[in-house]
Motif scaffolding. Structure first.
Motif, PDB file in Angstrom:
ATOM      1  N   THR A 105      49.193  44.664  34.384  1.00 43.76           N
ATOM      2  CA  THR A 105      49.126  45.544  35.550  1.00 43.76           C
ATOM      3  C   THR A 105      49.194  47.001  35.108  1.00 43.76           C
ATOM      4  O   THR A 105      48.521  47.868  35.654  1.00 43.76           O
ATOM      5  CB  THR A 105      50.256  45.199  36.538  1.00 43.76           C
ATOM      6  N   ASP A 107      43.446  42.527  39.750  1.00 50.03           N
ATOM      7  CA  ASP A 107      44.708  42.038  39.160  1.00 50.03           C
ATOM      8  C   ASP A 107      44.930  40.588  39.595  1.00 50.03           C
ATOM      9  O   ASP A 107      44.385  40.154  40.602  1.00 50.03           O
ATOM     10  CB  ASP A 107      45.872  42.915  39.650  1.00 50.03           C
ATOM     11  N   GLU A 108      45.734  39.858  38.863  1.00 48.30           N
ATOM     12  CA  GLU A 108      46.082  38.464  39.212  1.00 48.30           C
ATOM     13  C   GLU A 108      44.823  37.622  39.448  1.00 48.30           C
ATOM     14  O   GLU A 108      44.737  36.863  40.409  1.00 48.30           O
ATOM     15  CB  GLU A 108      46.975  38.430  40.463  1.00 48.30           C
TER      16      GLU A 108
HETATM   17 MG    MG Z   1      51.102  42.066  36.659  1.00 44.83          MG
END
Ligand code: MG
Ligand code: ATP
Length: 761
Positions: free
Chosen positions: A36, A224-225
């Protein structure tokens, strides 16, 4: 100079990943390795390189993550990140659809977004109208299946053709509910959360002009993710990527925990196929946790067979051992946890540094009660929520109807709120009349005398109500949202009714309504365009999407699922028992068990300094007391990493009196203006549903139905029970079947051979 500030906080691998801005990139790395952080720095770096902010689209998993990222980008780039599109998939789609509403076939631009509560309500209506047994079709279970079907992009018809079994009544009814559900959503000019994504994907697929516009606009896409994206999100990302292919995704296959909601690990695996020139970056240093915590987490996750080995290490100190406490029962467990919290607070930890994580929302009750009794502040993510309260739903229903008068569901809700003497019978008549004549309820309401068997007295009441609505609709645009809400509360007498009530609960309901006014006011200050539809969109999104508000002064309680991507100095994982975690349904399902283990890995890797694992020998959950064995995950942590704390034999049933402080009621632990609004979709309870439904909830197995056993290649002529004859234009080999793209005389369908009934002709 500003770039120096960025690179100062990155290791060489991370820095390289930030610098390589052009072309596709896959960053695949373990927990706490800075994924992140890399994504955030990349956005800041792009801005510093002169990329216009509005050309960047960064997708995060929660709104909170988006906000945090924006703040960090702001501080690093020195460039106003306001214009960067930092959003969740859902909020991005909602915004896009509002902008491009003119191209939508089934909705107009005032479309409503139905949150979980609305969805449940709609399902209840449908089950009733179809004359089905409400006990057999609980809204949550039905919605889980519909959700699954939609995420797999199956229309009601396709869904029906999946598991054809003429005697399967349940399946038939679910399909019928699903079809009716979609029909009513459209009729009400409303979308649920899945629709936001699906409608966007369909729009971008079908409309080249709109697709081009977005492809040209967004030159840099970051996600992200990524391991938890589902098929629809995957397609969306693919549709958005323009010629430059500047897409950067980060994820960790070991943290994929939404398989049951349709997240598809193939999305990571396929990335390299979709973008053969993708750069693959690995990050191996964990910065978050102590050596012991990391070792323990690694020791658990290696037990998963379906995974690629990883080498995650840390320079951090060894730290304390992992604490294990075996409690007699849930109360004892809760007492232990709160006692530790007290001791740690004395040692200088802030309550906000600590989190209690559990598998199911229902587990929070005992913990909450203990925290309240001991006067310890906490925030809970999930559970009873501000926007779930009746009075808030009522006022929201008014606003929704004003914004979108075709929203019959919410209109029905408010016709007699507050009570204006319009009874259930009249409501049923209105509804039936609308349905029979295929009219919108709102249109029926504007001419109630046309309805047979309605008394003049009732007609008058309905007329008055319609007049009120027209007046309020006329106010949209002239009044601020706060003023409009004020007017609703005043004109309808809602607030007055509650304030004059002698009922203690009504007083707190009145407080909640006032609190809602501050929500409206806050929104006006938020910088978003202050329109009613924007406001409703904002509320729908914050009240349904994972939205953790972490408070410095309060311990955080939440499910393991919602803890994803967060970190805390101290983590308590409670309920580590066979049947609680891993949940009972995994006993016979290896894939589900692996997902539970990944969830365990996620939980453990949230901890920076101290990790507590607790299990109870006996637990009362969902109304039943049972004995439990310790979770197998506990057994997977090497004993040398564990420090056993007292194993109590005494059954504790009560908190000692001296611990009970002056308390002012159940809500003490929550902040009054709590808009903590996370809905953790209930994990499907699959014990009580028929086999067929079970399969739908847990994913299909290759042996299902009459799925094909043939192997196909490009050019094969095929036939499908529903779509007729076609030609295979593409074949994607999957682990357990083939994904075929088939051209059925001009219409392209992507089908999996393990589900679809295609045969060679
Ligand atoms: Mg993260
Ligand atoms: P998760 O898989 O849990 O989402 P992640 O890979 O996204 O984790 P981050 O949250 O970005 O990891 O980083 C984990 C922690 O390590 C954060 O506190 C972050 O600030 C810190 N961190 C990341 N990279 C570095 C670095 N190079 N130097 C120091 N600290 C770092």
């Amino acid at each position: 100079m500003r770039n120096a500030a960025i690179f100062k906080q990155l290791n060489p691998q991370q820095a390289a990943a930030v610098r390589a801005t052009e072309g596709p990139m896959l960053i695949i790395a373990g927990a706490g390795s800075g994924k992140t952080r890399v994504l955030t720095c990349r956005v800041a770096y792009l801005l510093n390189q002169g990329v216009e902010p509005w050309r960047i689209l960064a997708i995060t998993f929660t709104n909170k993550a988006a906000r945090e990222m924006r703040e960090r980008v702001d501080s690093m780039s020195g460039i106003n990140a306001e214009e960067v599109e930092l959003r969740t998939f859902h909020s991005f789609c909602a915004q896009l659809l509002h902008k491009e509403a003119e191209y939508l076939r089934d909705y107009n631009k005032n479309f409503a977004i139905y949150e979980t509560a609305d969805q449940r309500n709609l399902i209840k209506h449908i089950v009733k109208d179809l004359g089905l047994d409400e006990k057999k079709y609980p809204p949550n279970a039905v919605l889980t299946m519909i959700d699954y079907a939609k995420n797999a992009m199956l229309s009601p018809e396709e869904f029906a053709s999946l598991a054809q079994d003429d005697n399967n009544y349940y399946q038939f009814e679910i399909t019928e509910i699903y079809a009716e559900y979609q029909k009513r959503l459209k009729k009400n000019n409303a979308m649920d959360f899945d629709d936001l994504l699906l409608v966007t994907v369909n729009l971008l697929t079908e409309n080249e002009e709109v697709r081009r516009k977005y492809q040209e606009r967004f030159r840099y896409i970051l996600i992200d993710e990524y391991q938890d994206t589902n098929r629809v999100q995957y397609l969306l990302a693919k549709l958005m990527v323009g010629e430059d292919q500047n897409i950067c995704v980060v994820g960790d296959a070991d943290q994929s925990i939404y398989g049951w909601r349709g997240a598809d690990i193939r999305n990571i695996l396929d990335f390299e196929k979709d973008y053969p020139n993708a750069q693959i970056v690995k990050l191996e240093q964990n910065y978050r946790s102590t050596q012991n915590i990391l070792d323990a987490a690694n020791a658990v996750i290696v037990n998963n067979v379906e995974r690629k080995p990883k080498n995650l290490w840390t320079n951090n100190e060894k730290g304390s051992l992992i604490y294990h406490y075996e409690a007699d029962n849930a109360l004892d467990e809760a007492y232990f946890v709160t006692e530790q919290i007290r001791l740690l607070s004395e040692k200088g930890y802030n309550p906000g540094d600590m989190a209690i994580l559990y598998r199911a929302n229902a587990q929070s009750r005992v913990l909450e009660e203990m925290l309240i009794k001991r006067g310890m502040p906490y925030v809970i993510v999930g559970g009873t929520q501000f926007y779930e309260r009746k009075e808030i739903k009522d006022v929201l229903a008014y606003l929704k109807v004003l914004a979108n008068p075709y929203d019959s569901l919410n209109l029905l809700r408010i016709i007699n709120v507050p009570k204006r003497g319009i009874g259930e019978t009249t409501l049923n008549k209105l509804d039936a009349y609308a349905r029979k004549n295929d009219m919108h309820l709102f249109d029926v309401l504007t001419n109630p005398s046309a309805i047979p068997d309605i008394s003049p007295g009732t007609v008058k009441k309905l007329d008055e109500f319609a007049e009120l609505l027209f007046e309020l609709i006329g106010d949209i645009g002239n009044l601020t949202i706060r003023a409009l809400t004020d007017k609703i509360l005043e004109k309808t007498g809602m607030l007055e009714e509650l304030e004059n009530s002698m009922d203690f609960q009504d007083m707190s309901r009145a407080d909640n309504l006032k609190e809602f006014l501050s929500v409206a006011e806050d929104f006006a200050k938020s910088g978003e365009e202050n329109t009613l539809s924007n406001f409703l969109e904002h509320i729908a999104l914050v009240s349904d999407i994972d939205e953790a508000v972490i408070n410095e002064d309060a311990v955080t309680l939440m499910t393991l699922h919602s803890a994803k991507s967060l970190e805390f100095k101290v983590v308590f994982m409670v309920g580590m028992e066979e049947g609680t975690f891993p949940v009972g349904s995994t006993v016979h399902n290896a894939a589900e068990l692996e997902e539970e283990r990944r969830l365990c890995y996620v939980g453990m890797t949230r901890a920076q300094e101290l990790l507590y694992l607790c299990n109870a020998r006996e637990r009362l959950l969902y109304g039943r007391t049972q004995n439990y064995l310790p979770s197998k995950f506990l057994g997977e942590v090497p004993p040398k990493l564990i420090q056993e704390l007292r194993k109590s034999t005494k059954v504790r049933t009560e908190v000692p009196d001296r611990e009970v402080p002056k308390t002012d009621g159940y809500h003490r632990g929550r902040r009054k203006n709590e808009v903590i609004t996370h809905v953790e979709p209930a994990t499907p309870k699959i014990e009580n549903v028929p086999d067929w439904a079970r399969k739908v909830m847990t994913g299909f197995t290759p042996a299902d139905g009459n799925a094909t056993k043939d192997t196909f290649s490009v050019g094969d002529k095929v036939s499908h029970v529903k779509f007729g004859n076609g030609v295979v234009t593409n074949v994607n080999e999957q682990a357990d079947c083939q994904e075929l793209t088939i051209d059925f005389s001009g219409t392209e369908k992507v089908l999996l051979t393990k589900y679809a009934k295609v045969t060679k002709v």
